[in-house]
Design an enzyme around this catalytic site. Sequence first.
Site, PDB file in Angstrom:
ATOM      1  N   CYS A 195       0.867  -1.097  -0.117  1.00  0.00           N
ATOM      2  CA  CYS A 195      -0.099   0.028  -0.005  1.00  0.00           C
ATOM      3  C   CYS A 195       0.927   1.107  -0.068  1.00  0.00           C
ATOM      4  CB  CYS A 195      -0.848   0.000   1.023  1.00  0.00           C
ATOM      5  SG  CYS A 195      -0.293  -0.306   2.780  1.00  0.00           S
ATOM      6  N   ARG A 219      -3.800   3.539  16.033  1.00  0.00           N
ATOM      7  CA  ARG A 219      -4.886   3.074  15.198  1.00  0.00           C
ATOM      8  C   ARG A 219      -6.202   3.059  16.328  1.00  0.00           C
ATOM      9  NH1 ARG A 219      -2.079   5.029  12.034  1.00  0.00           N
ATOM     10  NH2 ARG A 219      -1.306   4.184  10.120  1.00  0.00           N
ATOM     11  N   GLY A 257       2.856   0.287   4.016  1.00  0.00           N
ATOM     12  CA  GLY A 257       2.874  -1.022   3.992  1.00  0.00           C
ATOM     13  C   GLY A 257       2.545  -1.537   5.356  1.00  0.00           C
ATOM     14  N   TRP A 258       1.847  -1.045   6.387  1.00  0.00           N
ATOM     15  CA  TRP A 258       1.652  -1.374   7.719  1.00  0.00           C
ATOM     16  C   TRP A 258       0.237  -1.240   8.033  1.00  0.00           C
ATOM     17  CZ3 TRP A 258       5.556   2.897   9.778  1.00  0.00           C
ATOM     18  CH2 TRP A 258       5.070   3.915   9.691  1.00  0.00           C
ATOM     19  N   ASP A 259      -0.714  -1.167   7.061  1.00  0.00           N
ATOM     20  CA  ASP A 259      -2.042  -1.269   7.547  1.00  0.00           C
ATOM     21  C   ASP A 259      -2.828  -2.224   6.453  1.00  0.00           C
ATOM     22  OD1 ASP A 259      -2.487   0.488   9.522  1.00  0.00           O
ATOM     23  OD2 ASP A 259      -2.009   2.264   8.307  1.00  0.00           O
ATOM     24  N   ARG A 260      -3.031  -1.702   5.271  1.00  0.00           N
ATOM     25  CA  ARG A 260      -3.640  -2.695   4.131  1.00  0.00           C
ATOM     26  C   ARG A 260      -2.824  -3.862   3.866  1.00  0.00           C
ATOM     27  NH1 ARG A 260      -4.815   2.382   0.384  1.00  0.00           N
ATOM     28  NH2 ARG A 260      -3.282   3.114   1.604  1.00  0.00           N
TER      29      ARG A 260
END
Length: 538
Positions: A330, A382, A333-336
């Site tokens: 994404c 988050r 590179g640390w959520d989706r």
Amino acid sequence: MAGARAAAAAASAASSGSSSTPPPQEPGLAELLEEFSRTQYRAKDGSGASGSKVERIEKRCLELFGRDYCFSVIPNVNGDICGHYPRHIVFLEYESSEKEKDTFESTVQVSKLQDLINRSKMARCRGRFVCPVILFKGKHICRSATLAGWGELYGRSGYNYFFSGGTDDAWADVEDVTEEDCALRSGDTHLFDKVRGYDIRLLRYLSVKYICDLMVENKKVKFGMNVTSSEKVDKAQRYADFTLLSVPYPGCEFFKEYKDRDYMAEGLIFNWKQDYVDAPLSIPDFLTHSLNIDWSQYQSWDLVQQTQNYLRLLLSIVSRDDDSGLLVHCISGWDRTPLFISLLRLSLWADGLIHTSLKPAEILYLTVAYDWFLFGHMLVDRLSKGEEIFFFCFNFLKHITSEEFSALKTQRRKSLPTREAGFTVEDICMLRRRDRGSTTSLGSDFSLVMESSPGAAGSFTYEAVELVPAGAPTQAAWLAALSSRETRLQEVRCAFLAAYSSTVGLRAAAPSPSGAIGGLLEQFARGVGLRGASSSAL
């Protein structure tokens, strides 16, 4: 806070009456979730009580990987390569039994690979280079951030300031600027050729052919400045030899709406008309023709449909008859990215195709620890914003239990001889399709109790019927595999919900005003099936 804990205790008591057999737990899962919800992982923070907890988590991950694979470790002590990647980056080489581990001979020159990584990392946002994380059929499934833009290449600290919206970013001091970096930056006209050239060399070293870009933007823009780019808009067409897929998927901010709707994903549709959304869905036809999905309707899909269809696409790619690997990314590179990496790992495991010796509680621990925590997902941030993408990932497992998500289906199609006889009309009429549930509302089928439906053995489609030979033993084996898949995924989901409700559930409520704590816990308790029928329906 005492009232909150009392509410949680009452919820746990209600739980004992709603499920006769509690899901088995990995001994360290509670500690992992507590640490994950308390602080953000950084590779350089290796001292004190927190450091010892992280060491235990890292050690457990290596043990679980070692059950089924021989692997090399790329050292990232103190975050020397990337400050928010694991300190022990696992490079899976091949599947192996316990006996084979005694004669393991590495096929990788770690020092050379590490040198290539060091040279290539500048090409990617925040230095989050292309990293292999899953090995399937000898192919690497990799993750990374998107390509870095001018904003980052000309000063990481300045880039982080703009990217985070004007706040001091946690990673701004992680990577030091080396003499080599300065030399690269001084040659303006050749800068992208050099850094992206190293990135391409790493992709080729890992035999990656397919690149799946989840960004809804062509380039990430902050304050009118392009701070990241992507392969699909590389002006020099450096990535033309790769198969590029633009599959725009909502960012973590969208999952605030998921939480605000009482965690109901059905009917939740992303607003594709927002100004910053400029990346259309683009998938080569040869990758879509066998999926029977109308991709032109992607903007009308709700969150469940979109996640399901994208996962089916990724599973079909990694199941193809070639030796080519896959990269998923994404922006950072640390959520989706961990969302789909985790779903891929769990789906392939449920089919018995990877991590074959791991139990449900063990694969859950591995994917939470390695795919999310050690790769830098900012759970604390988050949760404070209500962006529950981490929670969505594991609750979503109930939507991928059917055969259409099974990689075994693809293998069965390739291996079966031409069928002379199959199901009769009466057989077909007896089969009932299992849909994806009437709602994802926390007050309905979102429960710690195993969900039951007429189609509990799996979802049947016309395509599936055509693939099954008439022989009763073969049919029985196929149905057993599908039933096992559903059971395994449900066990993972149940174990997650049980652990989450007793750890992160409280952590998420802590920052709330005192008057809202009880309501938050009540909502969460209903959501994970810890409240009985007396509670009002959501």
